[in-house]
Structure formats: C-alpha cells, structure tokens
Design a protein around this motif. Structure first.
Motif, mmCIF file in Angstrom:
data_model
loop_
_atom_site.group_PDB
_atom_site.id
_atom_site.type_symbol
_atom_site.label_atom_id
_atom_site.label_comp_id
_atom_site.label_asym_id
_atom_site.label_seq_id
_atom_site.Cartn_x
_atom_site.Cartn_y
_atom_site.Cartn_z
ATOM 1 N N LYS A 193 0.816 -1.217 0.000
ATOM 2 C CA LYS A 193 0.000 0.000 0.000
ATOM 3 C C LYS A 193 0.850 1.267 0.000
ATOM 4 C CE LYS A 193 -3.934 -2.132 0.247
ATOM 5 N NZ LYS A 193 -4.732 -2.281 -0.942
ATOM 6 N N THR A 194 2.026 1.222 0.605
ATOM 7 C CA THR A 194 2.886 2.405 0.656
ATOM 8 C C THR A 194 3.406 2.753 -0.733
ATOM 9 O OG1 THR A 194 3.568 1.716 2.875
ATOM 10 C CG2 THR A 194 4.869 3.432 1.816
ATOM 11 N N SER A 195 3.863 1.758 -1.465
ATOM 12 C CA SER A 195 4.368 2.034 -2.814
ATOM 13 C C SER A 195 3.218 2.432 -3.746
ATOM 14 C CB SER A 195 5.132 0.844 -3.380
ATOM 15 O OG SER A 195 4.267 -0.239 -3.604
ATOM 16 N N LEU A 196 2.025 1.868 -3.511
ATOM 17 C CA LEU A 196 0.871 2.242 -4.321
ATOM 18 C C LEU A 196 0.479 3.696 -4.058
ATOM 19 C CD1 LEU A 196 -1.276 1.349 -6.348
ATOM 20 C CD2 LEU A 196 -2.691 0.640 -4.407
ATOM 21 N N GLU A 197 0.539 4.113 -2.806
ATOM 22 C CA GLU A 197 0.225 5.506 -2.465
ATOM 23 C C GLU A 197 1.247 6.449 -3.086
ATOM 24 O OE1 GLU A 197 -0.368 8.256 1.490
ATOM 25 O OE2 GLU A 197 -0.827 6.115 1.632
ATOM 26 N N ALA A 198 2.513 6.089 -3.047
ATOM 27 C CA ALA A 198 3.557 6.910 -3.671
ATOM 28 C C ALA A 198 3.348 6.984 -5.185
ATOM 29 C CB ALA A 198 4.938 6.342 -3.352
ATOM 30 N N PHE A 199 2.969 5.838 -5.777
ATOM 31 C CA PHE A 199 2.707 5.825 -7.223
ATOM 32 C C PHE A 199 1.497 6.692 -7.562
ATOM 33 C CE2 PHE A 199 1.011 3.966 -11.155
ATOM 34 C CZ PHE A 199 2.144 4.065 -11.956
ATOM 35 N N ALA A 200 0.467 6.654 -6.711
ATOM 36 C CA ALA A 200 -0.734 7.468 -6.931
ATOM 37 C C ALA A 200 -0.397 8.958 -6.865
ATOM 38 C CB ALA A 200 -1.803 7.118 -5.910
ATOM 39 N N LYS A 201 0.480 9.329 -5.920
ATOM 40 C CA LYS A 201 0.875 10.734 -5.803
ATOM 41 C C LYS A 201 1.678 11.182 -7.020
ATOM 42 C CE LYS A 201 0.836 10.957 -0.778
ATOM 43 N NZ LYS A 201 1.624 10.968 0.447
ATOM 44 N N ALA A 202 2.500 10.299 -7.549
ATOM 45 C CA ALA A 202 3.314 10.636 -8.724
ATOM 46 C C ALA A 202 2.498 10.556 -10.015
ATOM 47 C CB ALA A 202 4.518 9.698 -8.812
ATOM 48 N N SER A 203 1.453 9.762 -9.977
ATOM 49 C CA SER A 203 0.628 9.560 -11.173
ATOM 50 C C SER A 203 -0.220 10.788 -11.443
ATOM 51 C CB SER A 203 -0.295 8.350 -10.956
ATOM 52 O OG SER A 203 -1.259 8.280 -11.955
ATOM 53 N N ASP A 204 -0.438 11.048 -12.712
ATOM 54 C CA ASP A 204 -1.303 12.159 -13.111
ATOM 55 C C ASP A 204 -2.627 11.602 -13.625
ATOM 56 O OD1 ASP A 204 -2.081 14.752 -13.603
ATOM 57 O OD2 ASP A 204 -1.221 14.790 -15.614
ATOM 58 N N SER A 205 -3.126 10.579 -12.939
ATOM 59 C CA SER A 205 -4.356 9.936 -13.394
ATOM 60 C C SER A 205 -5.515 10.282 -12.474
ATOM 61 C CB SER A 205 -4.170 8.419 -13.433
ATOM 62 O OG SER A 205 -4.050 7.916 -12.127
ATOM 63 N N ILE A 206 -6.699 10.240 -13.040
ATOM 64 C CA ILE A 206 -7.895 10.466 -12.232
ATOM 65 C C ILE A 206 -8.053 9.326 -11.231
ATOM 66 C CG2 ILE A 206 -10.411 10.682 -12.301
ATOM 67 C CD1 ILE A 206 -10.087 11.884 -15.126
ATOM 68 N N ALA A 207 -7.766 8.100 -11.664
ATOM 69 C CA ALA A 207 -7.883 6.941 -10.774
ATOM 70 C C ALA A 207 -6.946 7.091 -9.576
ATOM 71 C CB ALA A 207 -7.575 5.660 -11.541
ATOM 72 N N GLY A 208 -5.726 7.584 -9.803
ATOM 73 C CA GLY A 208 -4.784 7.798 -8.707
ATOM 74 C C GLY A 208 -5.301 8.835 -7.727
ATOM 75 N N LYS A 209 -5.893 9.904 -8.244
ATOM 76 C CA LYS A 209 -6.452 10.942 -7.363
ATOM 77 C C LYS A 209 -7.646 10.409 -6.587
ATOM 78 C CE LYS A 209 -4.685 14.704 -10.072
ATOM 79 N NZ LYS A 209 -4.783 15.340 -11.341
ATOM 80 N N LEU A 210 -8.460 9.600 -7.257
ATOM 81 C CA LEU A 210 -9.593 8.994 -6.555
ATOM 82 C C LEU A 210 -9.109 8.083 -5.434
ATOM 83 C CD1 LEU A 210 -11.982 8.079 -9.519
ATOM 84 C CD2 LEU A 210 -12.366 9.815 -7.760
ATOM 85 N N TYR A 211 -8.053 7.339 -5.692
ATOM 86 C CA TYR A 211 -7.488 6.449 -4.679
ATOM 87 C C TYR A 211 -7.036 7.250 -3.460
ATOM 88 C CZ TYR A 211 -4.285 3.210 -2.415
ATOM 89 O OH TYR A 211 -3.640 2.428 -1.489
ATOM 90 N N LEU A 212 -6.305 8.336 -3.697
ATOM 91 C CA LEU A 212 -5.812 9.162 -2.593
ATOM 92 C C LEU A 212 -6.952 9.845 -1.842
ATOM 93 C CD1 LEU A 212 -2.702 10.754 -4.325
ATOM 94 C CD2 LEU A 212 -2.708 8.980 -2.557
ATOM 95 N N LEU A 213 -7.924 10.385 -2.581
ATOM 96 C CA LEU A 213 -9.049 11.058 -1.926
ATOM 97 C C LEU A 213 -9.906 10.071 -1.137
ATOM 98 C CD1 LEU A 213 -10.134 13.545 -4.724
ATOM 99 C CD2 LEU A 213 -9.239 14.132 -2.460
ATOM 100 N N ASN A 214 -10.043 8.858 -1.632
ATOM 101 C CA ASN A 214 -10.840 7.856 -0.942
ATOM 102 C C ASN A 214 -10.204 7.451 0.382
ATOM 103 O OD1 ASN A 214 -13.258 6.062 -1.200
ATOM 104 N ND2 ASN A 214 -11.662 4.513 -0.867
ATOM 105 N N LYS A 215 -8.880 7.546 0.457
ATOM 106 C CA LYS A 215 -8.204 7.241 1.729
ATOM 107 C C LYS A 215 -8.606 8.251 2.797
ATOM 108 C CE LYS A 215 -4.129 5.773 1.984
ATOM 109 N NZ LYS A 215 -3.276 4.685 2.238
ATOM 110 N N GLU A 216 -8.850 9.518 2.375
ATOM 111 C CA GLU A 216 -9.301 10.555 3.316
ATOM 112 C C GLU A 216 -10.771 10.343 3.659
ATOM 113 O OE1 GLU A 216 -8.498 14.363 1.600
ATOM 114 O OE2 GLU A 216 -6.446 13.797 1.097
ATOM 115 N N SER A 217 -11.625 10.315 2.615
ATOM 116 C CA SER A 217 -13.058 10.041 2.811
ATOM 117 C C SER A 217 -13.677 9.695 1.466
ATOM 118 C CB SER A 217 -13.787 11.241 3.437
ATOM 119 O OG SER A 217 -14.033 12.231 2.475
ATOM 120 N N SER A 218 -14.603 8.772 1.512
ATOM 121 C CA SER A 218 -15.234 8.339 0.262
ATOM 122 C C SER A 218 -16.104 9.446 -0.325
ATOM 123 C CB SER A 218 -16.056 7.065 0.481
ATOM 124 O OG SER A 218 -17.068 7.289 1.433
ATOM 125 N N SER A 219 -16.630 10.326 0.523
ATOM 126 C CA SER A 219 -17.478 11.403 0.010
ATOM 127 C C SER A 219 -16.655 12.421 -0.796
ATOM 128 C CB SER A 219 -18.235 12.104 1.137
ATOM 129 O OG SER A 219 -17.339 12.735 2.019
#
Length: 191
Positions: free
Chosen positions: A60-86
């Motif tokens: 999960k740590t490397s996935l979170e780092a990849f999501a932060k480096a990624s310029d994808s909507i899916a990566g942003k959704l992944y990061l935002l969902n960790k904070e709150s699904s809403s």
C-alpha cells in the motif's frame, strides 16, 4: 473544374453568410473533436497504468507513492478515498461534469447545421424564382445560379453536420466507457 467555379461564382451575399456560419461551426467542431479525442485518450492511458499498478501491487505504501506521482484520475480517486469516500465521490462528479463540457455544443452543431444549410437552400430557390420573374423566357441559365447556390449550401450543411454527429457518438462512447471504469473503481475502493 469550371463547373465547380460556376457553382461558386453566382453565390449571393446571404449564401456567403450561411457558408461562413457553417465554416465557423465546422472549425469549432473539428477543434473540439481533436482536443477531446486527445484528452480522453491521454486520460484513459494514464488511468490504465494506475489501475494495472493497483491490481499488481500488494504494498500500500508504494501504491500511495505511485498514486501521488501519477497524473491519473484513478490515482487521485485512490488518494481522496483514503481521506473520505465522500470527497472522492465529489471529485468524481466534478471531473465527470468537466469532461462532459462541450458535448452539448457538438450535438447542437450536428443537429442544426443541416437547417442552416437548408436556409441557404431556400434562399437560393427564392433567388431562382425571382430570376424567372424578371425575364420573359425561362432557360436553364436563368435558374441555374439560384439552384447552384441552393445546392452548395445544402452540401455545406451536411458536410458540417455529419462529422459533428459521428464525432459526438464516438467521443461520448469513449467518455462513457472512461467514466464507467472510474465509477466501478470508486465503488471497489469504497467496499
């Protein structure tokens, strides 16, 4: 070649205005089609890279780092969902509205361009009848300029409408596919 020139040499000012309007509609339609195609293709490619990483990665740590480096909507959704699904859902709705921007305009061009061309057609036929009324004997030379004007604007209206309709259908299908994939990903994250 002379026949084509004959068709354009007798075009009146109303038909020229119709052709200019159709040309502007066409330029904006093609610009939107190319822009949206490149945008959706790029977003789809970036999302697929992140989604493949999401499926393959157990850490999960490397996935979170990849999501932060990624310029994808899916990566942003992944990061935002960790904070709150809403907040992830709100971001998804905002992105969907943003990506759908311009589609109503493209659909309007596809629907109205034939009628703009038809206006030029009617005007050309009116000119043809006026020319008939102004002369004693009716010949093909009397009505040909008005009829050619009518046919030119009709063809131009169809020429503008067809690519707009095809572009709308292809791009909207591509957008729907992208949004459905992201919606499914968001649902999987919230489980």
């Amino acid at each position: 070649m002379g026949n084509v020139y004959f068709g354009f040499s007798h075009v009146g000012s109303v038909a020229v205005a119709v052709l200019i309007i159709l040309a502007v509609m066409s330029v904006f339609s093609w610009a939107f089609i190319f822009y949206k195609w490149l945008q959706l293709k790029g977003l789809d490619r970036k999302n697929k890279v992140f989604l493949n990483k999401f499926i393959e990665t157990k850490d999960k740590t490397s996935l979170e780092a990849f999501a932060k480096a990624s310029d994808s909507i899916a990566g942003k959704l992944y990061l935002l969902n960790k904070e709150s699904s809403s907040s992830a859902f709100t971001f998804f709705e905002m992105i969907a509205r943003e990506l759908e921007g311009g589609f109503p305009w493209l659909a309007s061009v596809g629907a109205t361009a034939p009628f703009v061309g038809l206006f030029g057609t009617v005007w050309g036929i009116i000119n043809a009848f006026n020319n008939i009324g102004n002369v004693q004997s009716v010949t093909i030379a009397t009505v040909a300029p008005g009829i050619s004007e009518a046919l030119i604007t009709t063809a131009a209206g169809i020429f503008v409408a067809v690519p707009a309709v095809i572009g709308y259908n292809i791009l909207h299908t591509k957008l729907s596919s992208l949004l459905n994939e992201l919606d499914g990903f968001l649902e999987a994250l919230s489980r």
